[in-house]
Design a protein around this motif. Structure first.
Motif, PDB file in Angstrom:
ATOM      1  N   ASN A 175      18.491 -87.179 -57.228  1.00  0.00           N
ATOM      2  CA  ASN A 175      17.721 -87.203 -58.473  1.00  0.00           C
ATOM      3  C   ASN A 175      18.583 -86.994 -59.715  1.00  0.00           C
ATOM      4  OD1 ASN A 175      15.152 -87.550 -57.191  1.00  0.00           O
ATOM      5  ND2 ASN A 175      15.309 -85.417 -56.534  1.00  0.00           N
ATOM      6  N   GLU A 176      19.870 -87.145 -59.550  1.00  0.00           N
ATOM      7  CA  GLU A 176      20.777 -86.913 -60.669  1.00  0.00           C
ATOM      8  C   GLU A 176      20.793 -88.122 -61.603  1.00  0.00           C
ATOM      9  OE1 GLU A 176      25.348 -85.382 -61.256  1.00  0.00           O
ATOM     10  OE2 GLU A 176      24.593 -85.798 -59.267  1.00  0.00           O
ATOM     11  N   PRO A 177      20.632 -87.891 -62.925  1.00  0.00           N
ATOM     12  CA  PRO A 177      20.644 -89.027 -63.846  1.00  0.00           C
ATOM     13  C   PRO A 177      22.034 -89.666 -63.927  1.00  0.00           C
ATOM     14  CG  PRO A 177      20.463 -86.957 -65.050  1.00  0.00           C
ATOM     15  CD  PRO A 177      20.414 -86.623 -63.597  1.00  0.00           C
ATOM     16  N   TYR A 178      22.034 -90.957 -64.156  1.00  0.00           N
ATOM     17  CA  TYR A 178      23.284 -91.690 -64.310  1.00  0.00           C
ATOM     18  C   TYR A 178      23.913 -91.348 -65.659  1.00  0.00           C
ATOM     19  CZ  TYR A 178      22.577 -94.576 -60.175  1.00  0.00           C
ATOM     20  OH  TYR A 178      22.454 -95.011 -58.884  1.00  0.00           O
ATOM     21  N   HIS A 179      25.159 -91.688 -65.802  1.00  0.00           N
ATOM     22  CA  HIS A 179      25.882 -91.470 -67.054  1.00  0.00           C
ATOM     23  C   HIS A 179      25.316 -92.334 -68.181  1.00  0.00           C
ATOM     24  CE1 HIS A 179      28.791 -90.063 -64.086  1.00  0.00           C
ATOM     25  NE2 HIS A 179      29.470 -89.479 -65.061  1.00  0.00           N
ATOM     26  N   THR A 180      25.624 -91.944 -69.397  1.00  0.00           N
ATOM     27  CA  THR A 180      25.426 -92.807 -70.554  1.00  0.00           C
ATOM     28  C   THR A 180      26.792 -93.367 -70.925  1.00  0.00           C
ATOM     29  OG1 THR A 180      23.489 -91.654 -71.399  1.00  0.00           O
ATOM     30  CG2 THR A 180      24.787 -92.872 -73.007  1.00  0.00           C
ATOM     31  N   MET A 181      26.839 -94.667 -71.168  1.00  0.00           N
ATOM     32  CA  MET A 181      28.076 -95.308 -71.578  1.00  0.00           C
ATOM     33  C   MET A 181      28.136 -95.299 -73.099  1.00  0.00           C
ATOM     34  SD  MET A 181      29.469 -99.205 -71.078  1.00  0.00           S
ATOM     35  CE  MET A 181      28.103 -99.891 -71.999  1.00  0.00           C
ATOM     36  N   TYR A 182      29.268 -94.881 -73.631  1.00  0.00           N
ATOM     37  CA  TYR A 182      29.515 -94.901 -75.074  1.00  0.00           C
ATOM     38  C   TYR A 182      30.651 -95.871 -75.355  1.00  0.00           C
ATOM     39  CZ  TYR A 182      26.679 -90.730 -75.281  1.00  0.00           C
ATOM     40  OH  TYR A 182      25.625 -89.848 -75.176  1.00  0.00           O
ATOM     41  N   VAL A 183      30.427 -96.751 -76.308  1.00  0.00           N
ATOM     42  CA  VAL A 183      31.479 -97.642 -76.782  1.00  0.00           C
ATOM     43  C   VAL A 183      31.795 -97.218 -78.205  1.00  0.00           C
ATOM     44  CG1 VAL A 183      32.138-100.015 -77.321  1.00  0.00           C
ATOM     45  CG2 VAL A 183      30.634 -99.553 -75.360  1.00  0.00           C
ATOM     46  N   GLY A 184      33.056 -96.897 -78.439  1.00  0.00           N
ATOM     47  CA  GLY A 184      33.478 -96.473 -79.768  1.00  0.00           C
ATOM     48  C   GLY A 184      34.579 -97.354 -80.312  1.00  0.00           C
ATOM     49  N   GLN A 185      34.422 -97.759 -81.564  1.00  0.00           N
ATOM     50  CA  GLN A 185      35.501 -98.491 -82.230  1.00  0.00           C
ATOM     51  C   GLN A 185      36.639 -97.522 -82.492  1.00  0.00           C
ATOM     52  OE1 GLN A 185      34.519-100.171 -86.039  1.00  0.00           O
ATOM     53  NE2 GLN A 185      36.601-100.904 -86.374  1.00  0.00           N
ATOM     54  N   ILE A 186      37.830 -97.885 -82.077  1.00  0.00           N
ATOM     55  CA  ILE A 186      38.999 -97.048 -82.334  1.00  0.00           C
ATOM     56  C   ILE A 186      39.385 -97.223 -83.798  1.00  0.00           C
ATOM     57  CG2 ILE A 186      41.384 -96.539 -81.702  1.00  0.00           C
ATOM     58  CD1 ILE A 186      40.710 -97.865 -78.930  1.00  0.00           C
ATOM     59  N   VAL A 187      39.054 -96.223 -84.607  1.00  0.00           N
ATOM     60  CA  VAL A 187      39.304 -96.333 -86.044  1.00  0.00           C
ATOM     61  C   VAL A 187      40.629 -95.706 -86.441  1.00  0.00           C
ATOM     62  CG1 VAL A 187      36.859 -96.503 -86.653  1.00  0.00           C
ATOM     63  CG2 VAL A 187      37.950 -94.241 -86.560  1.00  0.00           C
ATOM     64  N   LYS A 188      41.166 -94.859 -85.579  1.00  0.00           N
ATOM     65  CA  LYS A 188      42.466 -94.246 -85.862  1.00  0.00           C
ATOM     66  C   LYS A 188      43.148 -93.922 -84.544  1.00  0.00           C
ATOM     67  CE  LYS A 188      43.018 -92.020 -89.648  1.00  0.00           C
ATOM     68  NZ  LYS A 188      43.013 -91.063 -90.767  1.00  0.00           N
TER      69      LYS A 188
END
Length: 169
Positions: A151-164
């Protein structure tokens, strides 16, 4: 010590080694309160004509709250010799312990985004996209399903623009 900004497209680093073998810290929050966690899942590439990093955080992790709330997060990569500290940050929750005090890491804020002085490379990422992963979208259940409890929730995927992109001088 200080960091200098680099053009990441000219930096010779293998993301499979940096992320999968050496690990990284994902850190989000602000000067008043932030949290960090160790991760070995993620990647780098190009999306929407932008250089991006993507990472995955379980909703049960304390860092999830900060990453959901903030527009920016950092990815910190460390030189050899920090495995014990990275292991500690992966096995302990910031809800229960002060990870900075326990590891001896020195927080720094780059354009207001928390990171760590001990890192050899820091990527500052602007969150572009977040999506909870779902069992219904998994194509190879034999490989993926053992990564999760019943019953463990799956991960959330984060996409981040590499700004620095910064490296230690």
């Amino acid at each position: 010590m200080s960091f200098r900004e680099i053009d990441l497209t000219n930096y010779d680093a293998n993301p499979f080694e940096k992320i999968g073998r050496d690990w990284m810290l994902i850190t989000a929050g602000n000067r008043e309160k932030f949290n960090t966690m160790t991760a070995s899942w993620g990647g780098m590439g190009v999306l929407w004509n932008k250089n991006v990093a993507f990472t995955f955080i379980r909703p049960s992790r304390y860092t999830f709250e900060f990453t959901e709330r903030e527009d920016y997060f950092s990815l910190c990569f460390f030189p050899e010799g920090y495995r014990k500290e990275l292991t500690y940050c992966g096995r302990n929750s910031g809800r229960d312990v002060d990870k900075v005090r326990e590891t001896g890491f020195t927080p720094t804020f780059i354009d207001g985004v928390p990171a760590f002085e001990e890192a050899s490379m820091v990527l500052i990422c602007k969150k572009l996209y977040a999506q909870p992963m779902g069992k219904e979208f998994v194509n190879d259940g034999d490989t993926v399903f053992p990564q999760y409890g019943e019953n463990e929730p799956y991960h959330t995927m984060y996409v981040g623009q590499i700004v620095k992109s910064l490296v230690k001088e």
